[in-house]
Design a protein around this motif. Structure first.
Motif, PDB file in Angstrom:
ATOM      1  N   ALA A 239      20.936  22.443  28.471  1.00 44.73           N
ATOM      2  CA  ALA A 239      20.334  22.022  30.266  1.00 44.73           C
ATOM      3  C   ALA A 239      18.730  21.447  30.365  1.00 44.73           C
ATOM      4  O   ALA A 239      17.895  21.574  29.992  1.00 44.73           O
ATOM      5  N   VAL A 240      19.526  20.450  31.135  1.00 46.06           N
ATOM      6  CA  VAL A 240      18.165  19.767  31.242  1.00 46.06           C
ATOM      7  C   VAL A 240      17.550  19.135  32.176  1.00 46.06           C
ATOM      8  O   VAL A 240      18.647  19.331  33.276  1.00 46.06           O
ATOM      9  N   ARG A 241      16.647  18.944  33.049  1.00 48.06           N
ATOM     10  CA  ARG A 241      16.371  18.981  35.002  1.00 48.06           C
ATOM     11  C   ARG A 241      15.397  17.911  34.548  1.00 48.06           C
ATOM     12  O   ARG A 241      14.364  17.606  33.524  1.00 48.06           O
ATOM     13  N   PHE A 242      15.938  16.468  34.858  1.00 47.52           N
ATOM     14  CA  PHE A 242      15.590  15.401  35.148  1.00 47.52           C
ATOM     15  C   PHE A 242      14.367  15.558  35.802  1.00 47.52           C
ATOM     16  O   PHE A 242      14.562  15.572  36.732  1.00 47.52           O
ATOM     17  N   GLN A 243      13.123  15.110  35.868  1.00 43.21           N
ATOM     18  CA  GLN A 243      12.349  15.169  36.186  1.00 43.21           C
ATOM     19  C   GLN A 243      11.082  13.490  37.117  1.00 43.21           C
ATOM     20  O   GLN A 243      11.557  13.484  37.380  1.00 43.21           O
ATOM     21  N   LYS A 244      10.645  13.045  36.172  1.00 41.90           N
ATOM     22  CA  LYS A 244       9.688  11.953  36.279  1.00 41.90           C
ATOM     23  C   LYS A 244      10.733  11.326  35.615  1.00 41.90           C
ATOM     24  O   LYS A 244      10.789  10.941  34.476  1.00 41.90           O
ATOM     25  N   PRO A 245      10.838   9.736  36.868  1.00 42.87           N
ATOM     26  CA  PRO A 245      11.692   8.700  36.178  1.00 42.87           C
ATOM     27  C   PRO A 245      10.770   8.304  35.657  1.00 42.87           C
ATOM     28  O   PRO A 245       9.934   8.275  35.153  1.00 42.87           O
ATOM     29  N   LEU A 246      11.339   7.344  34.460  1.00 46.72           N
ATOM     30  CA  LEU A 246      10.555   6.649  33.175  1.00 46.72           C
ATOM     31  C   LEU A 246      11.206   5.224  33.227  1.00 46.72           C
ATOM     32  O   LEU A 246      12.123   4.371  33.614  1.00 46.72           O
ATOM     33  N   LEU A 247       9.607   4.820  33.656  1.00 53.12           N
ATOM     34  CA  LEU A 247       9.913   2.524  34.373  1.00 53.12           C
ATOM     35  C   LEU A 247      10.031   2.599  32.531  1.00 53.12           C
ATOM     36  O   LEU A 247       9.297   2.256  31.865  1.00 53.12           O
ATOM     37  N   LEU A 248      10.264   0.945  33.272  1.00 54.63           N
ATOM     38  CA  LEU A 248      11.103   0.143  31.794  1.00 54.63           C
ATOM     39  C   LEU A 248      10.212  -1.146  32.290  1.00 54.63           C
ATOM     40  O   LEU A 248       9.792  -1.314  33.443  1.00 54.63           O
ATOM     41  N   PRO A 249       9.249  -0.999  31.118  1.00 51.32           N
ATOM     42  CA  PRO A 249       9.609  -0.928  30.072  1.00 51.32           C
ATOM     43  C   PRO A 249       8.512   0.776  29.600  1.00 51.32           C
ATOM     44  O   PRO A 249       7.204   0.991  30.167  1.00 51.32           O
ATOM     45  N   GLY A 250       8.917   1.711  28.657  1.00 52.65           N
ATOM     46  CA  GLY A 250       8.085   2.599  29.002  1.00 52.65           C
ATOM     47  C   GLY A 250       8.284   3.187  27.353  1.00 52.65           C
ATOM     48  O   GLY A 250       8.951   3.046  26.192  1.00 52.65           O
ATOM     49  N   ALA A 251       7.976   3.704  27.143  1.00 53.04           N
ATOM     50  CA  ALA A 251       7.877   4.891  25.783  1.00 53.04           C
ATOM     51  C   ALA A 251       7.879   6.443  26.131  1.00 53.04           C
ATOM     52  O   ALA A 251       7.190   6.825  27.247  1.00 53.04           O
ATOM     53  N   VAL A 252       8.066   7.252  24.726  1.00 60.03           N
ATOM     54  CA  VAL A 252       8.706   8.701  25.749  1.00 60.03           C
ATOM     55  C   VAL A 252       8.175   9.611  23.562  1.00 60.03           C
ATOM     56  O   VAL A 252       8.824   9.304  22.799  1.00 60.03           O
ATOM     57  N   SER A 253       8.065  11.025  24.298  1.00 67.53           N
ATOM     58  CA  SER A 253       8.009  11.208  23.003  1.00 67.53           C
ATOM     59  C   SER A 253       9.047  12.595  23.165  1.00 67.53           C
ATOM     60  O   SER A 253       8.467  13.047  24.406  1.00 67.53           O
ATOM     61  N   LEU A 254       9.500  13.236  22.168  1.00 69.47           N
ATOM     62  CA  LEU A 254       9.917  14.595  22.421  1.00 69.47           C
ATOM     63  C   LEU A 254       9.559  15.857  21.701  1.00 69.47           C
ATOM     64  O   LEU A 254       9.315  15.110  20.756  1.00 69.47           O
ATOM     65  N   LEU A 255       9.396  16.821  22.539  1.00 70.59           N
ATOM     66  CA  LEU A 255       9.034  18.176  21.815  1.00 70.59           C
ATOM     67  C   LEU A 255       9.737  18.861  21.715  1.00 70.59           C
ATOM     68  O   LEU A 255      10.760  18.737  23.284  1.00 70.59           O
ATOM     69  N   ALA A 256       9.673  19.520  20.683  1.00 72.07           N
ATOM     70  CA  ALA A 256      10.726  20.858  20.704  1.00 72.07           C
ATOM     71  C   ALA A 256      10.467  21.902  20.032  1.00 72.07           C
ATOM     72  O   ALA A 256       9.405  21.886  19.207  1.00 72.07           O
ATOM     73  N   SER A 257      10.681  23.030  20.161  1.00 65.67           N
ATOM     74  CA  SER A 257      10.867  24.457  19.668  1.00 65.67           C
ATOM     75  C   SER A 257      10.905  24.162  18.315  1.00 65.67           C
ATOM     76  O   SER A 257      11.934  23.458  17.998  1.00 65.67           O
ATOM     77  N   ALA A 258      10.950  25.520  17.243  1.00 63.47           N
ATOM     78  CA  ALA A 258      11.241  24.964  15.833  1.00 63.47           C
ATOM     79  C   ALA A 258      13.206  25.685  15.986  1.00 63.47           C
ATOM     80  O   ALA A 258      13.614  25.825  16.917  1.00 63.47           O
ATOM     81  N   GLN A 259      13.185  25.621  14.962  1.00 60.46           N
ATOM     82  CA  GLN A 259      14.923  25.026  15.074  1.00 60.46           C
ATOM     83  C   GLN A 259      14.792  27.147  14.493  1.00 60.46           C
ATOM     84  O   GLN A 259      14.718  28.407  14.173  1.00 60.46           O
TER      85      GLN A 259
END
Length: 284
Positions: A239-259
């Protein structure tokens, strides 16, 4: 589940539905139709390959976890532009998305795809409803998706439902990627979603955005790929919640908890703003 089902011989053609959506203006009521649409279809391997390429997904024996939304998009469009649907499609905001993978998404079909609506509910910024999509094979339910859609122009009596939040887990950077200026157009050609806010700066400005923004389900598809080692083949919910729109062009980083069977994710921009957050867990 709806009491009235309409079975379609084939997925509806999108151009006429886009025209219907463009011509629809105003809110016509507060009651959503008790209607569901169903259609039998199979996956086109060439289309699937294009989807993988646009979303940056590796080849696999299994369908990507977000791909059933693409299969169902023509049915979703027909339902949301049905004369009985009281809200204008343009202007609806996709605020949350939840997918449940019950069994491995192997094979190319045939599948039975169905879509129907949940009830309108009050929201702090208007009113929300669920667009529910199901993918079934000969053994039964295979996959289920729920898209929460916000209508800002509609106010309902009552208090918005409280969304419980889990205690935050430590997150580490898992991956980074860039979204070129044409990301929205490339994804639209595969997904069929030609919402003007995703195409060009000029069309996005008509809806209050300085530039085109990336599709939320493009974000989710790419994030799910990067979470491959965190997620099982099936038996999970993401499940995800879409928050701040990503303006194009743009770049993102994915952070995640441990496996782990349960976990959390956050998709962040260079300025630290959160574009998407979410969690995964096993199915009960």
């Amino acid at each position: 589940m709806p009491s009235q089902w309409r079975d379609l011989a084939s997925p509806p053609a999108l151009p006429g539905l886009f025209l219907r959506a463009a011509l629809r203006r105003g809110i016509r009521g507060k009651q959503l139709p008790d209607l569901g649409l169903r259609c039998e279809l199979s996956v086109d391997p060439k289309h699937l390959a294009r989807y993988r390429q646009v979303c940056g997904l590796a080849d696999s024996a299994y369908l990507p976890a977000a791909y059933p939304h693409i299969l169902a998009f023509p049915l979703q469009m027909q339902l949301l532009t049905d004369p009985a649907f009281p809200l204008p499609l343009l202007g609806l905001v996709h605020v949350e998305n939840r997918i449940r993978v019950l069994r491995p998404l192997g094979g190319l079909g045939p599948f039975s795809v169905s879509v129907h609506l949940g009830q309108l509910q009050p929201h702090s910024k208007g009113a929300v409803f669920s667009l529910i999509t199901r993918l079934e094979d000969q053994l039964g339910l295979l996959w289920e998706g729920e898209s929460r859609m916000l209508c800002r122009g509609l106010q309902l009596p009552g208090v918005a439902a409280h969304q419980p939040t889990a205690a935050p887990l430590p997150l580490k950077e898992l991956a980074t990627w860039s979204a070129p200026a044409d990301t929205g157009r490339r994804y639209a050609r595969v997904a069929g979603d030609y919402n003007p806010i995703h195409l060009y700066a000029a069309t996005a400005k008509l809806f209050g955005f300085p530039r085109a923004i990336a599709h939320g389900l493009w974000h989710k598809a790419r994030a799910t790929e990067e979470l491959a080692k965190h997620l099982p083949i099936s038996g999970y919910e993401l499940a995800v919640r879409f928050q701040k729109p990503l303006l194009l062009p743009g770049a993102v980083s994915l952070l995640a908890s441990a496996q782990a069977p349960n976990g959390q994710l956050s998709l962040q921009g260079a300025d630290g703003g959160v574009h998407m957050s979410g969690q995964w867990q096993p199915l009960n």
